[in-house]
Design a protein around this motif. Structure first.
Motif, PDB file in Angstrom:
ATOM      1  N   LEU A   1      37.548  39.907  30.102  1.00 54.43           N
ATOM      2  CA  LEU A   1      37.165  38.557  30.814  1.00 54.43           C
ATOM      3  C   LEU A   1      38.191  37.572  31.355  1.00 54.43           C
ATOM      4  CD1 LEU A   1      33.990  37.353  30.831  1.00 54.43           C
ATOM      5  CD2 LEU A   1      34.387  39.510  29.607  1.00 54.43           C
TER       6      LEU A   1
ATOM      7  N   CYS B   1      37.165  45.681  33.576  1.00 56.49           N
ATOM      8  CA  CYS B   1      37.968  44.615  34.394  1.00 56.49           C
ATOM      9  C   CYS B   1      39.457  44.496  33.582  1.00 56.49           C
ATOM     10  CB  CYS B   1      37.313  43.407  34.612  1.00 56.49           C
ATOM     11  SG  CYS B   1      35.878  43.604  35.566  1.00 56.49           S
TER      12      CYS B   1
ATOM     13  N   PRO C   1      43.330  45.422  32.199  1.00 61.77           N
ATOM     14  CA  PRO C   1      44.467  45.949  33.021  1.00 61.77           C
ATOM     15  C   PRO C   1      44.383  47.340  33.166  1.00 61.77           C
ATOM     16  CG  PRO C   1      45.219  44.357  31.298  1.00 61.77           C
ATOM     17  CD  PRO C   1      43.666  44.622  31.165  1.00 61.77           C
TER      18      PRO C   1
ATOM     19  N   LYS D   1      40.098  48.050  40.881  1.00 61.75           N
ATOM     20  CA  LYS D   1      41.205  49.057  41.413  1.00 61.75           C
ATOM     21  C   LYS D   1      42.547  48.417  40.749  1.00 61.75           C
ATOM     22  CE  LYS D   1      43.684  46.345  43.235  1.00 61.75           C
ATOM     23  NZ  LYS D   1      44.374  45.178  42.905  1.00 61.75           N
TER      24      LYS D   1
ATOM     25  N   ASN E   1      36.851  45.092  47.479  1.00 62.05           N
ATOM     26  CA  ASN E   1      36.250  44.050  47.905  1.00 62.05           C
ATOM     27  C   ASN E   1      36.452  43.589  49.425  1.00 62.05           C
ATOM     28  OD1 ASN E   1      37.455  42.873  45.287  1.00 62.05           O
ATOM     29  ND2 ASN E   1      38.644  42.212  46.911  1.00 62.05           N
TER      30      ASN E   1
ATOM     31  N   HIS F   1      44.672  48.209  47.927  1.00 58.69           N
ATOM     32  CA  HIS F   1      43.662  47.593  48.944  1.00 58.69           C
ATOM     33  C   HIS F   1      43.866  48.070  50.364  1.00 58.69           C
ATOM     34  CE1 HIS F   1      41.086  44.916  46.325  1.00 58.69           C
ATOM     35  NE2 HIS F   1      42.108  44.294  45.766  1.00 58.69           N
TER      36      HIS F   1
HETATM   37  N1  LIG Z   1      39.645  43.324  43.575  1.00 60.93           N
HETATM   38  C1  LIG Z   1      40.545  42.368  43.460  1.00 60.93           C
HETATM   39  O1  LIG Z   1      40.654  41.748  44.547  1.00 60.93           O
HETATM   40  C2  LIG Z   1      41.115  42.222  42.289  1.00 60.93           C
HETATM   41  C3  LIG Z   1      42.011  40.840  42.041  1.00 60.93           C
HETATM   42  C4  LIG Z   1      42.867  40.829  40.832  1.00 60.93           C
HETATM   43  C5  LIG Z   1      42.856  41.848  39.793  1.00 60.93           C
HETATM   44  N2  LIG Z   1      42.087  43.083  40.144  1.00 60.93           N
HETATM   45  C6  LIG Z   1      42.249  44.120  39.196  1.00 60.93           C
HETATM   46  O2  LIG Z   1      41.353  43.675  38.198  1.00 60.93           O
HETATM   47  C7  LIG Z   1      42.216  44.315  36.774  1.00 60.93           C
HETATM   48  C8  LIG Z   1      42.233  42.926  35.902  1.00 60.93           C
HETATM   49  O3  LIG Z   1      43.079  42.051  36.486  1.00 60.93           O
HETATM   50  P1  LIG Z   1      42.868  40.456  36.090  1.00 60.93           P
HETATM   51  O4  LIG Z   1      43.548  39.540  37.397  1.00 60.93           O
HETATM   52  O5  LIG Z   1      41.416  40.157  35.881  1.00 60.93           O
HETATM   53  O6  LIG Z   1      43.718  40.485  34.784  1.00 60.93           O
HETATM   54  P2  LIG Z   1      43.852  39.451  33.571  1.00 60.93           P
HETATM   55  O7  LIG Z   1      45.066  39.389  33.283  1.00 60.93           O
HETATM   56  O8  LIG Z   1      43.165  38.192  34.544  1.00 60.93           O
HETATM   57  O9  LIG Z   1      42.609  39.807  32.710  1.00 60.93           O
HETATM   58  C9  LIG Z   1      42.866  40.815  31.814  1.00 60.93           C
HETATM   59  C10 LIG Z   1      41.772  40.791  30.650  1.00 60.93           C
HETATM   60  O10 LIG Z   1      41.817  42.088  30.017  1.00 60.93           O
HETATM   61  C11 LIG Z   1      41.626  41.707  28.645  1.00 60.93           C
HETATM   62  N3  LIG Z   1      42.210  42.843  27.683  1.00 60.93           N
HETATM   63  C12 LIG Z   1      43.536  43.070  27.347  1.00 60.93           C
HETATM   64  N4  LIG Z   1      43.443  44.270  26.514  1.00 60.93           N
HETATM   65  C13 LIG Z   1      42.105  44.504  26.471  1.00 60.93           C
HETATM   66  C14 LIG Z   1      41.556  45.475  25.692  1.00 60.93           C
HETATM   67  N5  LIG Z   1      41.967  46.474  24.871  1.00 60.93           N
HETATM   68  N6  LIG Z   1      40.049  45.525  25.976  1.00 60.93           N
HETATM   69  C15 LIG Z   1      39.442  44.738  26.469  1.00 60.93           C
HETATM   70  N7  LIG Z   1      39.980  43.800  27.379  1.00 60.93           N
HETATM   71  C16 LIG Z   1      41.392  43.863  27.150  1.00 60.93           C
HETATM   72  C17 LIG Z   1      42.518  40.448  28.563  1.00 60.93           C
HETATM   73  O11 LIG Z   1      42.376  39.762  27.149  1.00 60.93           O
HETATM   74  C18 LIG Z   1      42.194  39.649  29.751  1.00 60.93           C
HETATM   75  O12 LIG Z   1      40.908  38.823  29.568  1.00 60.93           O
HETATM   76  C19 LIG Z   1      43.354  44.831  37.220  1.00 60.93           C
HETATM   77  O13 LIG Z   1      42.841  46.375  37.274  1.00 60.93           O
HETATM   78  C20 LIG Z   1      43.329  44.451  38.615  1.00 60.93           C
HETATM   79  O14 LIG Z   1      44.400  45.108  39.357  1.00 60.93           O
HETATM   80  C21 LIG Z   1      41.405  43.227  41.268  1.00 60.93           C
END
Ligand SMILES: NC(=O)c1ccc[n+]([C@@H]2O[C@H](COP(=O)([O-])OP(=O)(O)OC[C@H]3O[C@@H](n4cnc5c(N)ncnc54)[C@H](O)[C@@H]3O)[C@@H](O)[C@H]2O)c1
Length: 398
Positions: A14, A83, A85, A107, A135, A196
């Motif tokens: 989340l 979602c 890392p 991604k 997206n 992307h």
């Molecule tokens: N499509 C897009 O435009 C876009 C934009 C940003 C991020 N992303 C991708 O989304 C993914 C997440 O990025 P973000 O910016 O949301 O990261 P973020 O750092 O905001 O969130 C990561 C979340 O993962 C949780 N987490 C850590 N270990 C975990 C586990 N073992 N089990 C479950 N949850 C766990 C963390 O507590 C945190 O809430 C990445 O792969 C990133 O590349 C995509």
């Protein structure tokens, strides 16, 4: 009370994207009424207690768990968002396949092309539909650019320029997050932003066949955060620093199948551009240019317009472009970033309901990951590298 079919959703992690996936599912029932379905946010999973509280108190989930395995075992969960890392994508996606649940994964899928390949093959073998967080494809202007390219309106496509230039890590005081760790992110800006760019280039023009690239890291150490944040924001930093293990910058030359050539560039540390994500396509009959910072606009120039005022027309998104009309009822009003994710949620749920792959797929992500892998290899030995062939159908070949 709604008589629509309810689809039970589980969202794993989340952070920035997990919250956005959750919000996006909620939009589908109203924006895409023909699906006659609505998402039911059943379970969220995140090891951080505050994230679980946000899930139930603010995002409307019925329950929250620390361990994603409990979410996957929940019989009321019919479709899953992943979602986390990057380093957790493969493990969680393979567990989702094992549980027989279709998934929408962010991604890049995993930290290497091999991980993306395993995920794509596992989902395909199990007959599960997937979605991937590419997206920017859903920007109405990108859909229209693709139409211009594929309809021949720009003539024979000759060359492409793609650049994804951001400033999210331009401050040396920006925190050392998981994105700077080879183990947890894989490559740096190549995996983060250029995945992307590779997908957009392939979506609009076709498969990338070979690349040569240089990469560099301009800020080699960063302060270690003492609190967690979301996405790129909200971290407090301490006095200790640690090494940045992957690249800040990539510059590439590319050749596509069919002979189109191009340049691609990406940076996460540029001062000036905030999120200048640009695709430009040039052909013998015209060109089209899009910049995410002007999401709702497309610049188009064709030889048919030649004359004393020859130049670019700045067209604005309207009913003929992609899914724009589902979001705005009046010309001149704009869609935003979150709306692109809403389109993706709808494509995913449509795929879940029909069994027909509609959203960007795990195979598409594997394709982008093979480009990323060839880029990393080229940056290491300065040579041209062929992009390994992906032997699964993609949605952009269609
Ligand atoms: N499509 C897009 O435009 C876009 C934009 C940003 C991020 N992303 C991708 O989304 C993914 C997440 O990025 P973000 O910016 O949301 O990261 P973020 O750092 O905001 O969130 C990561 C979340 O993962 C949780 N987490 C850590 N270990 C975990 C586990 N073992 N089990 C479950 N949850 C766990 C963390 O507590 C945190 O809430 C990445 O792969 C990133 O590349 C995509």
């Amino acid at each position: 009370m709604s008589t629509k079919k309810k689809i039970g959703i589980g969202v794993i992690s989340l952070g920035w994207m997990g919250r956005l996936h959750a919000r996006s599912y909620r939009t589908v029932s109203e924006r895409f009424p023909e699906l006659d379905a609505e998402a039911r946010l059943v379970v969220a999973a995140d090891p951080v207690e505050q994230a679980r509280r946000t899930a139930t108190q603010d995002l409307g989930f019925e329950r929250a768990r620390a361990d994603y395995r409990e979410l996957l075992a929940d019989p009321e969960v019919e479709a899953v968002s992943i979602c986390a890392p990057n380093y957790l994508h493969e493990e969680i996606a393979l567990a989702a396949v094992e549980a027989g649940k279709p998934f929408w994964v962010e991604k890049p899928v995993g930290v290497s092309a091999e991980q993306a390949r395993r995920v794509a093959h596992a989902a395909t073998s199990a007959g599960l539909v997937t979605a991937v967080g590419f997206n920017y494809r859903h920007a109405p202007a990108i859909e229209y650019m693709r139409h211009l390219v594929r309809s021949g309106a720009l003539g024979r496509i000759t060359n492409v320029r793609v650049w994804f230039i951001a400033d999210y890590n331009s401050s040396p005081l920006g925190p050392l997050t998981w994105r700077a760790s080879r183990k947890r992110a894989g490559a740096g800006v190549v995996c983060d932003l250029m995945s992307h760019g590779a997908d957009l280039a392939q979506y609009v023009v076709g498969r990338i066949a070979s690349v040569t690239a240089i990469t560099d890291t301009f800020i080699t150490e960063r302060p270690i955060p003492i609190t967690t944040g979301i996405g790129h924001s909200g971290f407090e930093i301490g006095d200790e620093v640690g090494p940045v293990e992957n690249e800040d910058y990539v510059g590439m030359l590319v050749r596509f199948d069919g002979g189109v050539v191009g340049t691609m560039e990406s940076s996460r540390v540029s001062v000036g551009p905030r999120a200048e994500y640009v695709v430009e396509v040039y052909g013998t009959g015209g060109s089209a240019r899009w910049n995410f910072e002007r999401l709702n606009e497309l610049q188009v120039c064709t030889t048919a317009d030649a004359g004393p005022v020859h130049g670019y027309t700045r067209a604005m998104a309207g009913p003929d472009w992609g899914e724009w009309s589902r979001y705005q009822p009046a010309i001149g009003t704009s869609m935003g970033f979150d709306d692109l994710k809403s389109v993706e949620a709808a494509q995913f749920l449509r795929s879940v309901l029909t069994g027909e792959q509609r959203a960007p797929s795990a195979a598409d992500a594997w394709c982008a990951a093979e480009v990323d892998e060839a880029v990393v290899a080229s940056a290491a030995d300065s040579g041209w590298h062929d992009v390994a062939h992906v032997d699964l159908p993609t949605t952009f070949d269609a």
